[in-house]
Design an enzyme around this catalytic site. Structure first.
Site, PDB file in Angstrom:
ATOM      1  CE  LYS A   7      50.493 -19.036  49.370  1.00 33.26           C
ATOM      2  NZ  LYS A   7      49.139 -19.299  49.787  1.00 33.26           N
ATOM      3  CE  LYS A  22      50.961 -23.267  44.598  1.00 30.66           C
ATOM      4  NZ  LYS A  22      50.171 -23.427  45.818  1.00 30.66           N
ATOM      5  CE  LYS A  25      42.546 -20.809  45.820  1.00 32.43           C
ATOM      6  NZ  LYS A  25      42.532 -20.973  47.288  1.00 32.43           N
TER       7      LYS A  25
HETATM    8  N1  AQP Z   1      48.938 -25.984  41.458  1.00 32.98           N
HETATM    9  C1  AQP Z   1      48.433 -26.893  42.274  1.00 32.98           C
HETATM   10  N2  AQP Z   1      48.536 -28.214  41.985  1.00 32.98           N
HETATM   11  C2  AQP Z   1      48.010 -29.151  42.805  1.00 32.98           C
HETATM   12  N3  AQP Z   1      47.338 -28.849  43.943  1.00 32.98           N
HETATM   13  C3  AQP Z   1      47.198 -27.545  44.273  1.00 32.98           C
HETATM   14  N4  AQP Z   1      46.606 -26.929  45.310  1.00 32.98           N
HETATM   15  C4  AQP Z   1      46.763 -25.592  45.162  1.00 32.98           C
HETATM   16  N5  AQP Z   1      47.440 -25.309  44.050  1.00 32.98           N
HETATM   17  C5  AQP Z   1      47.736 -26.505  43.471  1.00 32.98           C
HETATM   18  C6  AQP Z   1      45.898 -27.631  46.390  1.00 32.98           C
HETATM   19  O1  AQP Z   1      44.575 -27.107  46.456  1.00 32.98           O
HETATM   20  C7  AQP Z   1      44.121 -27.192  47.798  1.00 32.98           C
HETATM   21  C8  AQP Z   1      43.482 -25.895  48.191  1.00 32.98           C
HETATM   22  O2  AQP Z   1      44.456 -24.881  48.162  1.00 32.98           O
HETATM   23  P1  AQP Z   1      44.170 -23.551  48.950  1.00 32.98           P
HETATM   24  O3  AQP Z   1      42.939 -22.929  48.445  1.00 32.98           O
HETATM   25  O4  AQP Z   1      44.103 -23.823  50.395  1.00 32.98           O
HETATM   26  O5  AQP Z   1      45.318 -22.568  48.737  1.00 32.98           O
HETATM   27  P2  AQP Z   1      46.686 -22.488  48.039  1.00 32.98           P
HETATM   28  O6  AQP Z   1      47.516 -23.688  48.146  1.00 32.98           O
HETATM   29  O7  AQP Z   1      47.297 -21.280  48.635  1.00 32.98           O
HETATM   30  O8  AQP Z   1      46.231 -22.242  46.559  1.00 32.98           O
HETATM   31  P3  AQP Z   1      46.974 -21.450  45.473  1.00 32.98           P
HETATM   32  O9  AQP Z   1      46.177 -21.503  44.261  1.00 32.98           O
HETATM   33  O10 AQP Z   1      48.355 -21.920  45.383  1.00 32.98           O
HETATM   34  O11 AQP Z   1      46.947 -19.964  46.024  1.00 32.98           O
HETATM   35  P4  AQP Z   1      48.089 -18.897  46.104  1.00 32.98           P
HETATM   36  O12 AQP Z   1      48.027 -18.168  44.838  1.00 32.98           O
HETATM   37  O13 AQP Z   1      47.683 -18.056  47.282  1.00 32.98           O
HETATM   38  O14 AQP Z   1      49.399 -19.594  46.300  1.00 32.98           O
HETATM   39  C9  AQP Z   1      45.320 -27.563  48.667  1.00 32.98           C
HETATM   40  O15 AQP Z   1      45.221 -28.930  49.024  1.00 32.98           O
HETATM   41  C10 AQP Z   1      46.493 -27.332  47.759  1.00 32.98           C
HETATM   42  O16 AQP Z   1      47.546 -28.239  48.041  1.00 32.98           O
END
Ligand code: AQP
Length: 333
Positions: free
Chosen positions: A114, A198, A201
């Site tokens: 990140k 992956k 968001k």
């Molecule tokens: N691509 C994914 N596949 C499976 N599980 C996922 N999670 C996130 N992306 C995937 C799971 O969703 C839950 C909530 O995630 P979060 O909102 O806490 O944040 P995150 O992991 O930072 O989500 P993003 O979408 O990946 O955001 P960014 O863009 O900031 O990197 C968690 O249980 C996570 O494992």
């Protein structure tokens, strides 16, 4: 005996299919088992580790609650609250940051991903956030934590922190060492534009993900544009190792239909992508379109969503404030 479940989702907007299939779908199943005690947290303290517009953050907190409800989580059965309303999370995070070792945190790959090349400019919060995540979980004596595969390392860190606290203060089992609940298959949903990345968001291209607020037409168009390869669909799962986009799309289909990758591969072997994509679109629209409509309806009822958060706050605060008070006593305050 039932499980004590804790998990969180960041209110950072654009909740997507990866969040749903990797985590929220599992929350719903755990919530439906009456033996379990479930706590689902909107982790707004985590959200501010990267810059947020305050007004947008407030809306995203409510939208995350709306997403939980639209997915099928029942607030009568589960506690739903937002993290910043329970001060014990920040207090416990400080105590645990004096337990966690620099070397442990330096190994966290998500920070490296990140923060990227510009890690000197990343917030200190982004670096130490896995300690706050440990506090979130440990305050509620959670036995199981349902997360996507990307959170596995943070869960291991949480277990190490709990064990070190218990050892350092000679309080065996005071902090419960939690088990991760990561689905064996489909725990990492990949981008629709690049099967090696992956679904996320923060990815700039909206075409890379299916948002849980996407309607039928958007889903149809995103799946049409989703990256594939020139071959027809394989007859053997092993062939997918070299074909990340095909593996991801077949995986999404399998997860949505509660099937296995083996069965999906068998059903579509030799077919071309356009035929498969029609089937995939159909199951996606069936699942996501009603959810999207429900989220859009619920976000207009701010009073209702706020009431759920207030109720959840009371219950969560009662549990967490007792635990953090005990932590204070143990460390000698
Ligand atoms: N691509 C994914 N596949 C499976 N599980 C996922 N999670 C996130 N992306 C995937 C799971 O969703 C839950 C909530 O995630 P979060 O909102 O806490 O944040 P995150 O992991 O930072 O989500 P993003 O979408 O990946 O955001 P960014 O863009 O900031 O990197 C968690 O249980 C996570 O494992």
């Amino acid at each position: 005996m039932g499980k004590k479940i804790f998990s969180g989702v960041q209110p950072t907007g654009n909740l997507h299919l990866g969040n749903y299939l990797g985590a929220i779908k599992n929350f719903v199943e755990l919530n439906n088992d009456n033996k379990n005690e479930c706590i689902f947290c909107v982790v707004d303290l985590h959200a501010i580790t990267s810059k947020q517009d305050p007004k947008v953050l407030r809306d995203n907190i409510r939208e995350t609650v709306a997403t939980f409800l639209a997915s099928g989580i029942d607030p009568q059965k589960s506690i739903i609250f937002n993290q910043s309303t329970v001060p014990a999370h920040s207090e416990a995070a400080w105590i645990l940051s004096c337990i966690a070792r620099m070397g442990w945190i330096n190994r966290m790959t998500q920070f490296k991903e990140k923060a990227g090349k510009d890690k000197e400019k990343a917030s200190v919060g982004l670096y130490s956030y896995p300690i706050l995540m440990a506090a979130d979980i440990l305050l509620y004596d959670a036995s199981h934590v349902p997360v996507g595969e990307d959170q596995k390392q943070h869960l291991e860190l949480c277990r190490d922190i709990a064990q070190k606290f218990n050892n350092d203060f000679d309080v065996k089992d005071f902090l419960k060492v939690p088990e991760p609940l990561i689905q064996k298959e489909f725990s990492r949903i990949m981008s629709l534009k690049d099967g090696t990345k992956k679904m996320s968001k923060s990815e700039i291209s909206d075409l890379s993900r299916i948002n849980l607020t996407d309607d039928k037409d958007i889903i149809i168009s995103k799946i049409k544009k989703a990256k594939t390869d020139p071959l027809s669909l394989p007859s053997d799962v092993k062939e997918l190792n070299e074909r990340p986009e095909a593996k991801n799309l077949l995986g999404i289909y399998s997860s949505l239909t509660n099937s296995t990758l083996e069965k999906t591969v068998k059903d579509f072997k030799g077919k071309n992508f356009s035929e498969f994509k029609e089937n995939l679109t159909q199951v996606l629209v069936e699942k996501i379109d009603p959810m999207s409509k429900e989220i859009k309806k619920l976000v207009n009822d701010k009073g209702f969503l706020d009431k759920i958060l207030i109720e959840g706050h009371k219950k969560a605060n009662d549990i967490a404030s007792i635990k953090v008070k005990k932590m204070h006593e143990i460390v000698g305050f």
